[in-house]
Every structure is written in structure tokens, then in C-alpha cells.
Motif scaffolding. Structure first.
Motif, PDB file in Angstrom:
ATOM      1  N   VAL A 369       0.990  -1.383  -0.044  1.00 32.59           N
ATOM      2  CA  VAL A 369       0.145   0.060  -0.003  1.00 32.59           C
ATOM      3  C   VAL A 369       0.797   1.272   0.069  1.00 32.59           C
ATOM      4  N   ARG A 370       0.377   2.229  -0.810  1.00 29.84           N
ATOM      5  CA  ARG A 370       1.421   3.610  -0.875  1.00 29.84           C
ATOM      6  C   ARG A 370       0.362   4.457  -0.548  1.00 29.84           C
ATOM      7  N   TYR A 371       0.686   5.550   0.158  1.00 29.44           N
ATOM      8  CA  TYR A 371      -0.059   6.810   0.337  1.00 29.44           C
ATOM      9  C   TYR A 371       1.150   8.003   0.274  1.00 29.44           C
ATOM     10  N   THR A 372       0.493   8.821  -0.858  1.00 28.44           N
ATOM     11  CA  THR A 372       1.302  10.146  -1.377  1.00 28.44           C
ATOM     12  C   THR A 372       0.455  11.214  -0.889  1.00 28.44           C
ATOM     13  N   THR A 373       1.140  12.416  -0.378  1.00 24.13           N
ATOM     14  CA  THR A 373       0.484  13.867  -0.030  1.00 24.13           C
ATOM     15  C   THR A 373       1.526  14.749  -0.799  1.00 24.13           C
ATOM     16  N   SER A 374       0.728  15.745  -1.479  1.00 22.30           N
ATOM     17  CA  SER A 374       1.657  16.658  -2.128  1.00 22.30           C
ATOM     18  C   SER A 374       0.865  18.094  -2.106  1.00 22.30           C
ATOM     19  N   HIS A 375       1.871  19.062  -1.959  1.00 20.04           N
ATOM     20  CA  HIS A 375       1.066  20.394  -1.850  1.00 20.04           C
ATOM     21  C   HIS A 375       2.130  21.250  -2.784  1.00 20.04           C
ATOM     22  N   GLN A 376       1.564  21.963  -3.817  1.00 22.57           N
ATOM     23  CA  GLN A 376       2.265  22.701  -4.717  1.00 22.57           C
ATOM     24  C   GLN A 376       1.543  24.085  -4.643  1.00 22.57           C
ATOM     25  N   ASN A 377       2.541  25.051  -4.633  1.00 20.66           N
ATOM     26  CA  ASN A 377       1.933  26.634  -4.672  1.00 20.66           C
ATOM     27  C   ASN A 377       3.155  27.528  -5.467  1.00 20.66           C
ATOM     28  N   THR A 378       2.472  27.899  -6.319  1.00 22.10           N
ATOM     29  CA  THR A 378       3.445  28.655  -7.431  1.00 22.10           C
ATOM     30  C   THR A 378       2.645  30.038  -7.528  1.00 22.10           C
ATOM     31  N   ALA A 379       3.533  30.894  -8.330  1.00 25.13           N
ATOM     32  CA  ALA A 379       2.979  32.236  -8.907  1.00 25.13           C
ATOM     33  C   ALA A 379       2.756  32.184 -10.167  1.00 25.13           C
ATOM     34  N   GLY A 380       1.507  33.006 -10.651  1.00 24.24           N
ATOM     35  CA  GLY A 380       1.589  33.216 -11.983  1.00 24.24           C
ATOM     36  C   GLY A 380       0.663  32.192 -12.459  1.00 24.24           C
ATOM     37  N   LYS A 423       2.996  37.688  -5.107  1.00 25.19           N
ATOM     38  CA  LYS A 423       2.102  37.799  -4.052  1.00 25.19           C
ATOM     39  C   LYS A 423       0.726  37.877  -4.441  1.00 25.19           C
ATOM     40  N   ASN A 424       0.290  38.185  -5.773  1.00 28.96           N
ATOM     41  CA  ASN A 424      -1.169  38.689  -5.888  1.00 28.96           C
ATOM     42  C   ASN A 424      -1.589  37.768  -7.098  1.00 28.96           C
ATOM     43  N   GLU A 425      -1.015  36.950  -7.580  1.00 25.55           N
ATOM     44  CA  GLU A 425      -1.443  35.727  -8.735  1.00 25.55           C
ATOM     45  C   GLU A 425      -0.785  34.555  -8.088  1.00 25.55           C
ATOM     46  N   ARG A 426      -1.597  33.545  -7.789  1.00 29.31           N
ATOM     47  CA  ARG A 426      -1.088  32.468  -7.255  1.00 29.31           C
ATOM     48  C   ARG A 426      -2.091  31.235  -7.321  1.00 29.31           C
ATOM     49  N   ILE A 427      -1.378  30.172  -7.679  1.00 25.01           N
ATOM     50  CA  ILE A 427      -2.242  28.575  -7.701  1.00 25.01           C
ATOM     51  C   ILE A 427      -1.648  27.901  -6.562  1.00 25.01           C
ATOM     52  N   GLU A 465      -7.192  29.290  -7.100  1.00 26.79           N
ATOM     53  CA  GLU A 465      -6.414  30.119  -7.844  1.00 26.79           C
ATOM     54  C   GLU A 465      -6.823  31.442  -7.549  1.00 26.79           C
ATOM     55  N   PHE A 466      -6.115  32.505  -7.412  1.00 24.59           N
ATOM     56  CA  PHE A 466      -6.438  33.891  -7.354  1.00 24.59           C
ATOM     57  C   PHE A 466      -5.691  34.907  -8.076  1.00 24.59           C
ATOM     58  N   PHE A 467      -6.369  36.176  -8.513  1.00 26.23           N
ATOM     59  CA  PHE A 467      -5.599  37.250  -9.217  1.00 26.23           C
ATOM     60  C   PHE A 467      -6.321  38.365  -8.577  1.00 26.23           C
ATOM     61  N   ASN A 468      -5.542  39.221  -8.083  1.00 25.81           N
ATOM     62  CA  ASN A 468      -6.002  40.301  -7.109  1.00 25.81           C
ATOM     63  C   ASN A 468      -6.440  41.416  -7.930  1.00 25.81           C
ATOM     64  N   GLY A 469      -5.972  41.603  -9.141  1.00 25.46           N
ATOM     65  CA  GLY A 469      -6.446  42.470  -9.930  1.00 25.46           C
ATOM     66  C   GLY A 469      -5.504  44.074  -9.531  1.00 25.46           C
ATOM     67  N   TYR A 470      -5.796  44.873 -10.535  1.00 27.57           N
ATOM     68  CA  TYR A 470      -5.138  46.304 -10.289  1.00 27.57           C
ATOM     69  C   TYR A 470      -5.686  47.230 -11.170  1.00 27.57           C
TER      70      TYR A 470
END
Length: 1014
Positions: A369-380, A423-427, A465-470
Motif C-alpha cells: 500500500v502506498r500513500y502520497t501527499t503533495s502540496h504545490q504553491n506557485t506564482a503566475g 504575491k497577487n497571482e497564485r495557484i 487560484e486567485f488574481f488580485n487585480g490592479y
């Protein structure tokens, strides 16, 4: 006299009885391996005769021979032994034949076969070779190590995507990637990348379509069979292995830029600009950026490189294992933490793996049995790209001077600050995978056993995902700048259930003829769900919740299920251990096709012959081993998605629905033929394997051809049909290829060993037919007017797009009035698969040191460099500064003097300047299609293993330390001015060779690793 006669008769009877008993003597015994595990299926032959038998499930055997006879014991992966019969009880402990074990192939469904029996080309990569440079995932670790295997890194990032392909293309629009099998169970490339490389024992690559015989149509593109490590066989001892590495990543190259002109527009300096179409650089102080800071108007080499970080990846794992002759247990925990070259980008992954097995004389039970967790946080990646923003910096602007994440103090008004995007555009995406495999085996008798294997794999991903706008407070050039904020949340999950049942037979029909067979069934069920909701204009800035959206939201909700089952049979016949015949048959049923076409049958046949075993002293002392094999495989392939053949309806939101309580739906204008059939593929291959001077020299040759008919293509139907796209069976292609592998061991002694391996592969796919009325079909998404197409009579994939109009001699035709070149549409711009790939791997071991390297060279193909298009637009590409941006005489150009008549152009110049490059030049895709030739140093690793004698005194079994580097250097053609790695593509689909300016630049890594076992 009578007494003498009786005495003589008695004496004769004794002699006869002795002779009888000598001939009828029964010899028994037990055969085990070095770990004490009984070996079933060991062949025991009385030397020089046809008298023989095999050991049973418990390793026991019995054979009748004369005293003084010689028994020969042989088994897959073991050294043969000869024993003179001197007693009725002979027990044997067989030792591993390391040379043979290196090439034992785990074929489909976990069936092990000797290399002699394999009728298709295959190659094994062991864990040491896979992990020598400490790749973050196993797919990257395979690059350059198997001829015919192309693994392209689609883009760089904290969690890079890869495309895994064997022997080129077979299908025009369908999946061409190799099938991944982990521990005997069909899996996915995603699972392969999630797998901790340290727990992999070996990877066996079946290059041809033979994998489809037992794995179904998914195996028609070749199979990568991954076997993970099991417990050790040392009784009452736990083995603990610790692996740790730290790797540093840095940008390896950035595009070369022009150094003559600076920030501005139409030849004038302009502090608001994101382009270098200004005046010539003169070193004077000029206002720069929206705050008009005075800065030198001078060229800065690689001026946006300071933006990037030195990325780091830390890999740590611990494995605990134990076992004995009746079972094993293995627990492994791994962790990866990556910080990217783009500041604030991160990726974390945790792996938990547990495997165990137990057996007795009748039953065996294995599972993991295999259990994998992942967390990715990137800009743009929401509204734009960080790298694309960086490439819009003028050549005189130091990026680090504008690191304040405020667009009001940016270097330009026309593009967002990349520091602001951080800071203002992330996934953000989190995922988890749970995968389990269980296997139970039962030994019916010494010749027949049964195996049932079942697995499940569930995945779930949730992200936002968010884009804060300007909105700019100060307006320049009467052009307001307003970027609308947005927010999206998404969830997806899938479940895959797979099971096999096998009935296995193993007989010696005669002393010369062996018979092995596998009869089985497998069942597959795949379910997936995906939902998302998106909206624009956040009411409260920084509050990321879908209820904080004004206006209408855009929902998406998709569910699918597909099922399939199959029955199959595999038969292997052997004659005297030098001639083998393999036959397979399989019938699939799939739910994605209608019931009249959802059943398809495909067989295969293969033969192998080993002349060095068939003929005494064949090859003498020079040729150690020779094998000739050939096979033919027919495969069906259903490449459509669930519900494609059904009538589907889309939301009527484009017509203003839903309105109040009323909703509306419209029929999907993309239709699929309800009577669609599977694609049909017939593959043939012939192989030659030679070994000289006891494997000091090895040479392998494979030639293959594949005819692919009933290709499933998207076509453009008549307008009267009401559809804008129709998917039907129509296309035909032919694939051919040659693979060569040369292995050398020029030096081998107690202190020094040098192994070298050269590989050559030349895959080629030609489109024979597109449709009855068309010679060309588009494949996938285009980048503007450039894209991939299938064209009858041409190799596939082929880039098409706009090009220069030319006369019959290849000269560019010029507009006589403007001097600018004329444009032609739908021009064939070049194929994206190389003519050939050369690979080189070398391993030099001196005492306890080991130095290894992997290199390859690819040539004869092209790629579309989307980043060059952006640099032309921005005026930073070298081409834009050549000739001082003045009108120029286009080289090798002609002017049409009368219809069809052309004369050399000696006087009419182009319009020149900014408008020429951002208009005429950019409209011609040919300018961005470049030579994709590349010589790469894929990896270099140096390690030192400490002496076991020394380590045993302090209770340590083994300890090694190493340094490594990946993507060490790359040599490119002059026309590729470091734009990007030609392997990069914007998708993992068949649009190979199209790259964009949104992908991160190429990188190299270097690091150190430690491996400790006790």
C-alpha cells in the motif's frame, strides 16, 4: 553338477540384479537459494542424456540415474551446477548468476522469463543506475538511459511535467505515451512521478507492442514495468536504509539579447515602456520606470537573472525491511521539499509505502500500500506568467531595482510587475493518492498454480487560484490600466480498480520440449469527478471565498465512468533451451464504444533462436552469445473518452441562460461517429543480440515497422450537418525505426572497471492517409497560426504555419512596392521528431570510487520558440538590432516582374524599423521555427563507498557519499540564441515541438547525497 549349475545361476542373478539396481537408483534432494528459500522449477538433467525432471514448489526433486552419472542443475538467474552422483541424497544451494540476473526480464503481469525466451526488444535499468544522480522522480532518472525511449521535460518548475514515449508516434490524435506498470498492476505516469525513486528495485522497458498482448491496447506504445524493493532474506535481522540528499538548482541559460537600443518606443526613450524600441544606448542618465529614477542608459547582460533564486530540493527517506525464506516486510517513508528558482514557489511531497508477503508450500500472499501527499504553491499562471513579465524588461533596466511589489513604482506601465505577481497571482493545489495491491497465489501441483491480483488507486486534488487585480491610479497615453480580480476553486477525484486472474502452467512435455502457459482475465473500472466554480471581481480584497464574488459565477461539473474487461492467453514453447516460440491472444470489451464495436481481438506471435546454444563451439572463444528473435503483434486501440459517441449538450450560458427559473442547453457541435471502431495496429520487429569475449562487448540491433489504420481523427464536416467537428475512423500511418546498442567493458580487473554504452535510435512516422477528401488535419491547439498537423505523405508531427513566399528556386518573393517579404499560409515548417538520437553512458569504478555520466545528441528536427516571438515584440531579440533598425535589402530575394517570372532584387529595401519587426516579421511563423539539434550532458555523478570491513566494526552494513549534477551543459545551434530547451513543449499531448514564453527557463542542478545501511 547340479550344485555347480545352481551356483553359476545364482552368481549371474546377482550380477544382473546389481546392474538393474544401478540403472534404477533413485536420487532425491532439496534445492534452495543462498537465502535458504526453496526453488521451484529448477531443471535437473542427466548430462549427455534426455533424462530429466524439475523441482517442485518446495524445491524437492527425484530422478533415477546410475551411480557416477553427472546431474546438471539450472535455473533462471542462477549459476548452473554439475554434481557427480555418489549417494541417493543430493541437496543443492544455487548461487546467483549476476551476469544473467542483470538481463532477466519481468514481462507482462509479473511473469519472469529468461532473456533467451523473450521475442521483443527490452532493456533493464537497475536502481543504482536510476538513482546515481538523485533525480526527484523516476521518469527524470530514466532520461538518456534506454535507446528508443524519449522522456521530454515539458517545463521546468518545482514539480516538472514529463512526456514518456517509446519508438515515436503510432496514433495521430490518440495517446502515444508508454504504459506504466507498477508491481504488476497498470498504473499512470502520475503515479510513476509520485513514486519515491529509492524504493524502486528495477525498471524493465518493453519497447515494442508485445506488452499489449497481455496488458491490452494501453500497452501498444510499449510498457515500463516498475518493480519495487522487497524485504531482505536474512533471518531475524532488520535492515535499515537511510538516504538523504540536497540539490541546488540554478538558471542555466537566458536568451541572448541585443545591446544597442534601450527602453522606449519608435526610436525615442520612454520611461513607461516595457520594450526596447527606444534610442541607441549611450550611457547617459535617463529617467527609468514610473518614478522616473535616473539610471544609466546602458546595456545590462542577463538583466533579469537577479530575479531568480537558487532553488533547493531536499530528499530524505528511511526504509526498514526484514524477511526469511517464508516472507518479507518492507516499510519506507520519503519526504521531498522543493523551493523553486522563482521566489515563493514551493512543492512538498510525502511518501509512505508498506509491503509484505508470506508463503508456505501451497499458498503465497503479497501486498503493498502506498500513500502520497503533495502540496504545490506557485506564482503566475492565472492571468499571465512571471517569466513572460520578466522578458518584457528593457535591456537597460536592472530588475532588482524594482523589487518593490508595487505596480505604481514599476519599470513600465504596460505590464504587471513580476514581483507583484509573486504575491497577487497564485495557484495552490493539494493532492493525495492512496494505492493498494494485493496478490494471492495457490500451488495446485508442481506444474500448475493460480494467481489473483487486485489493486485500487484513488486520487483527490483540491485547489484554488486567485488574481488580485490592479487599477492604475495614474493614466498614461490616455489608456486606463484595469486588471480585473478573479478567484476559482476546483476539486477533482478519481478511482481506478484493476484486477487480474491467472492460471499458470509449467511442464516439460519431453526432455527437450518445455511448455509454459498463462490463461487469465482482467477487469478495469475507472471513475472520475471534477468540479470548479469561478468568478470575477472580489468585493473584499484578499478574501478568497466564492461568496466574495460580484456578478455571475462560472460553474463546471463533470463526472465519468468507463469499464473494460478482457480474456487472454500466453503460450511459451521451448526446444532444448535454444529455440522458443511465444503465442498470445487477447479479446477486449470496452464501454466507450457501442455494443456492436466494443469487442476487439488481437493476437501476437514471436520466435527466438540462440545459435550459440544450438551448435557446439558456435562462435568459438570470440562470440559468447548470439540470439535472433522476431515478432508480429496486432493491436486494437479505443482512444476516445467516455460518452464521446453519445449526443451531448452544453450549457446555454452564451445565450443568456439561466434566466430566472429557466435554463437552456444546446447540442455539442463536436460529434463522434456512433459506429466508431478501435484503431488497428500491426507491428513487426526483428532483433539481434550478440555478446563477445564473455560480455566485454555487447551489440544489440532492433528494426521495427508498424502499420496503423482506422486512425481516429477530428475532421471538418459540411456546414449543412450543423457540426463544426466530426470524429471518425479514417487516417493511416506507417512507423519504422532502427535501434542500436553497443556495450563495451574495455577495462575490468579487481581495482578498475570501465563500462561504456552507446545507443542509437531513429524513429519515423509517416502519414499515409488523412481522409478521403483531405490531405491535412490539425492536431491539438495552435499557437496563433502555428501548430501541429498530420499531412499525407509527410512525417508526423509536422509544424505548419505562415512562411515566406518563395519562387521555385527557394528565393523569398518581395513586395515590389514596400520591399517587405510576402507571406504564404499553411506552409510545412519542419518535423518535430529527430532523425536520430545518439546516447552515451559511461561508468568508471576504481576501488571504492565510481564516476558516471549520461549524454545524448538529437538532430534533424525543429521546434517553435514562442519566447522569440515575445522578444521580437519587445525589441530585445538580437534580430531587431541588426542593421541599426534601418531599411535593408532582404537577402536572396526576388521581385515578380510578370506573372510567374521573377528577377533578383538588388535595390528594393524593406520598410525596416519597429513596425517591420512587430508587424511583418512576427506575422511569419517561419521566423520562430528553429533547429532543435542539441547535445546534452544529462547527468554526472561521483560517489565513494566506504569499506565494509571498516564499517562492520561499528555496526554499519554500508555507507556511501556522492556528488551529482544534472543538465550540466547543453550545446545548441547558433540560431537558438539560448531561447529555451528545444525539448520543452506547452503540453504533454501530441503537440510536440511547440513552446511558449510562459515556461520557466532551463536549469541545472548540483548536489550531494548520503546513503547509509545498517
Amino acid at each position: 553338477m547340479k550344485s555347480k549349475t545352481k551356483l553359476l545361476l545364482t552368481f549371474l542373478a546377482l550380477l544382473l540384479s546389481q546392474q538393474f539396481f544401478a540403472q534404477a537408483k533413485s536420487v532425491t534432494g532439496t534445492i534452495i537459494d543462498e537465502g535458504g528459500v526453496p526453488l521451484a522449477g529448477v531443471t535437473i538433467i542427466e548430462k549427455g542424456t534426455k533424462n530429466g525432471t524439475q523441482s517442485d514448489f518446495d524445491g524437492n526433486y527425484e530422478i533415477k540415474v546410475n551411480d557416477g552419472a553427472v546431474l546438471v542443475f539450472s535455473f533462471i538467474g542462477m549459476l548452473p551446477q554439475e554434481v557427480v552422483v555418489s549417494s541417493s541424497k543430493i541437496n543443492i544451494t544455487m548461487k546467483e548468476d549476476v551476469t544473467e540476473l542483470e538481463s532477466v526480464v519481468v514481462t507482462a503481469l509479473g511473469i519472469k522469463r529468461k532473456p533467451d525466451e523473450i521475442t521483443t526488444a527490452s532493456q533493464v535499468v537497475k536502481t543504482d543506475e536510476l538513482n546515481q544522480a538523485k533525480a526527484t522522480n523516476a521518469a527524470v532518472g530514466l532520461v538518456g538511459k534506454v535507446s528508443g525511449l524519449q522522456i521530454n521535460t515539458i517545463n521546468n518548475g518545482v514539480n516538472p511535467s514529463t512526456r514518456i514515449q517509446l519508438r515515436g508516434f503510432r496514433s495521430i490524435t490518440g495517446n502515444n505515451e508508454a504504459l506504466i506498470v507498477i508491481n504488476g498492476v497498470i498504473s499512470t505516469s502520475g503515479a510513476f512521478s509520485e513514486l519515491n525513486p529509492e524504493i524502486i528495485e528495477s525498471i524493465n522497458v518493453i519497447k515494442g507492442s508485445n506488452g499489449a498482448a497481455l496488458y491490452g491496447s494501453q500497452g501498444s506504445n510499449g510498457v515500463i514495468i516498475v518493480t519495487t524493493k522487497k524485504g531482505n532474506k536474512e533471518q531475524n535481522k532488520f535492515n535499515i536504509a537511510l538516504n538523504s540528499s540536497v540539490t541546488f538548482e540554478e538558471v542555466s541559460m537566458l536568451p541572448k539579447l541585443q545591446n544597442r537600443f534601450g527602453q522606449g518606443y519608435q526610436g525615442a526613450q520612454d520611461f513607461t515602456e516595457n520594450t526596447s524600441w527606444g534610442a541607441e544606448l549611450d550611457g547617459s542618465l535617463q529617467p527609468t520606470g514610473l518614478e522616473q529614477t535616473l539610471m544609466p542608459y546602458s546595456f545590462i547582460k542577463d538583466n533579469y537573472k537577479p530575479f531568480f533564486n537558487t532553488g533547493t530540493t531536499m530528499l530524505n527517506s528511511i526504509a526498514v525491511s526484514s524477511g526469511d525464506e517464508n516472507g518479507y516486510v518492507n516499510l519506507s517513508i520519503g519526504n521531498q521539499e522543493t523551493s523553486g528558482i522563482i521566489p515563493t514557489d514551493s512543492f512538498k511531497k510525502n511518501n509512505f509505502y508498506f509491503g509484505a508477503g508470506k508463503s508456505n508450500h501451497k499458498w503465497s500472499l503479497n501486498g503493498n500500500v502506498r500513500y502520497t501527499t503533495s502540496h504545490q504553491n506557485t506564482a503566475g499562471g492565472v492571468e499571465g506568467s512571471v517569466y513572460n513579465s520578466l522578458t518584457q524588461v528593457p535591456v537597460n533596466v536592472p530588475v532588482e531595482a524594482f523589487s518593490n511589489p508595487d505596480n505604481a513604482t514599476h519599470w513600465t506601465y504596460w505590464e504587471l510587475n513580476p514581483y507583484w505577481r509573486l504575491k497577487n497571482e497564485r495557484i495552490d493545489s493539494k493532492g493525495q493518492t492512496i494505492e493498494g495491491v494485493g496478490e494471492i497465489g495457490y500451488k495446485i501441483n508442481k506444474n500448475i498454480d493460480a494467481t489473483y491480483r487486485a489493486s485500487f488507486r484513488t486520487t483527490s486534488f483540491n485547489g484554488y487560484e486567485f488574481f488580485n487585480g490592479y487599477e492604475a491610479q495614474v493614466v498614461y497615453w490616455d489608456t486606463p490600466s484595469d486588471y480585473v480580480s478573479s478567484y476559482e476553486v476546483n476539486n477533482s477525484n478519481s478511482r481506478r480498480i484493476y484486477s487480474d486472474f491467472l492460471l499458470n502452467f509449467n511442464y516439460m512435455l519431453t526432455n527437450d520440449v518445455s511448455f509454459k502457459a498463462n490463461i487469465g482475465n482482467n477487469i478495469t473500472n475507472i471513475e472520475s469527478n471534477r468540479s470548479s466554480i469561478k468568478g470575477n471581481r472580489l468585493v473584499v480584497p484578499g478574501l478568497y471565498n466564492i461568496t466574495n464574488i460580484t456578478g455571475n459565477t462560472i460553474p463546471e461539473d463533470f463526472k465519468s465512468q468507463q469499464r473494460g474487461y478482457a480474456f487472454f492467453a500466453n503460450v511459451d514453447l521451448g526446444y532444448k533451451d535454444y529455440l522458443f516460440l511465444n503465442l498470445t491472444a487477447r479479446n477486449d470489451w470496452t464501454s466507450v464504444l457501442n455494443k456492436n464495436n466494443n469487442s476487439f481481438f488481437y493476437p501476437s506471435a514471436g520466435v527466438s533462436f540462440i545459435p550459440t546454444k544450438a551448435f557446439d563451439n558456435f562462435g568459438g572463444d570470440i562470440l559468447t552469445y548470439a540470439k535472433v528473435s522476431a515478432s508480429i503483434v496486432k493491436v486494437g486501440n479505443a482512444i476516445i473518452d467516455p460518452y464521446d459517441i453519445n449526443d451531448r449538450f452544453l450549457s446555454g450560458d452564451t445565450a443568456g441562460f439561466p434566466y430566472s427559473v429557466i435554463n437552456s442547453f444546446v447540442q455539442d457541435p463536436s460529434l463522434t461517429d456512433f459506429n466508431l471502431k478501435p484503431e488497428d495496429n500491426i507491428s513487426k520487429e526483428i532483433n539481434l543480440n550478440l555478446e563477445f569475449y564473455r560480455r566485454r562487448i555487447t551489440f544489440d540491433v532492433s528494426y521495427y515497422t508498424s502499420k496503423n489504420t482506422d486512425q481516429i481523427l477530428q475532421t471538418s464536416p459540411s456546414y449543412a450537418s450543423g457540426a463544426n467537428e466530426a470524429t471518425i475512423n479514417v487516417g493511416e500511418t506507417t512507423s519504422t525505426g532502427l535501434e542500436l546498442d553497443l556495450g563495451l567493458t574495455p577495462i575490468k580487473n579487481d581495482n578498475l572497471t570501465w563500462d561504456i554504452r552507446f545507443g542509437y535510435s531513429a524513429p519515423k512516422t509517416t502519414v499515409d492517409k488523412v481522409t478521403e477528401i483531405s490531405v491535412q488535419a490539425a492536431v491539438g491547439d495552435y499557437l496563433g497560426t502555428a501548430g501541429i498537423a498530420a499531412i499525407a505523405g509527410e512525417q508526423f508531427p509536422m509544424i505548419v504555419g505562415t512562411g515566406y513566399q518563395r519562387d521555385e528556386n527557394g528565393n523569398v518573393i518581395i513586395d515590389a512596392s514596400s520591399g517587405d517579404p510576402l507571406k504564404a499560409n499553411n506552409v510545412k515548417l519542419g518535423k518535430t521528431t529527430p532523425d536520430y538520437i545518439l546516447g552515451l553512458s559511461s561508468s568508471l569504478t576504481y576501488k571504492n570510487f565510481k564516476l558516471s555520466g549520461v549524454f545524448d545528441y538529437r538532430t534533424g528536427h525543429v521546434f517553435y520558440a514562442g519566447i522569440k516571438d515575445g522578444l521580437i515584440q519587445n525589441g530585445t531579440d538580437i534580430s531587431t538590432a541588426q542593421g541599426g533598425r534601418q531599411p535593408f535589402l532582404f537577402p536572396n530575394s526576388v521581385i515578380e516582374t510578370s506573372p510567374g517570372v521573377y528577377a533578383q532584387n538588388n535595390s528594393v529595401t524593406t520598410s525596416g524599423g519597429q513596425d517591420y519587426y512587430t508587424g511583418i516579421y512576427r506575422e511569419i511563423d517561419e521566423n520562430f521555427v528553429l533547429d532543435a539539434t542539441a547535445f546534452k550532458c544529462r547527468e554526472i555523478a561521483l560517489s565513494y563507498t566506504f569499506s565494509k570491513d571498516f564499517l562492520s566494526r561499528i555496526g554499519i552494513s554500508s555507507f556511501s557519499v556522492g556528488i551529482n549534477a544534472r543538465n550540466v551543459f547543453m550545446i545548441l545551434p547558433k540560431e537558438n540564441r539560448n531561447y529555451t530547451d528545444p525539448e520543452f513543449s506547452f503540453t504533454t499531448g501530441n503537440n510536440v515541438g511547440l513552446s511558449t514564453g510562459n515556461q520557466a527557463p532551463p536549469t541545472r542542478t548540483y548536489g550531494i547525497n548520503f546513503n547509509l545501511t545498517f
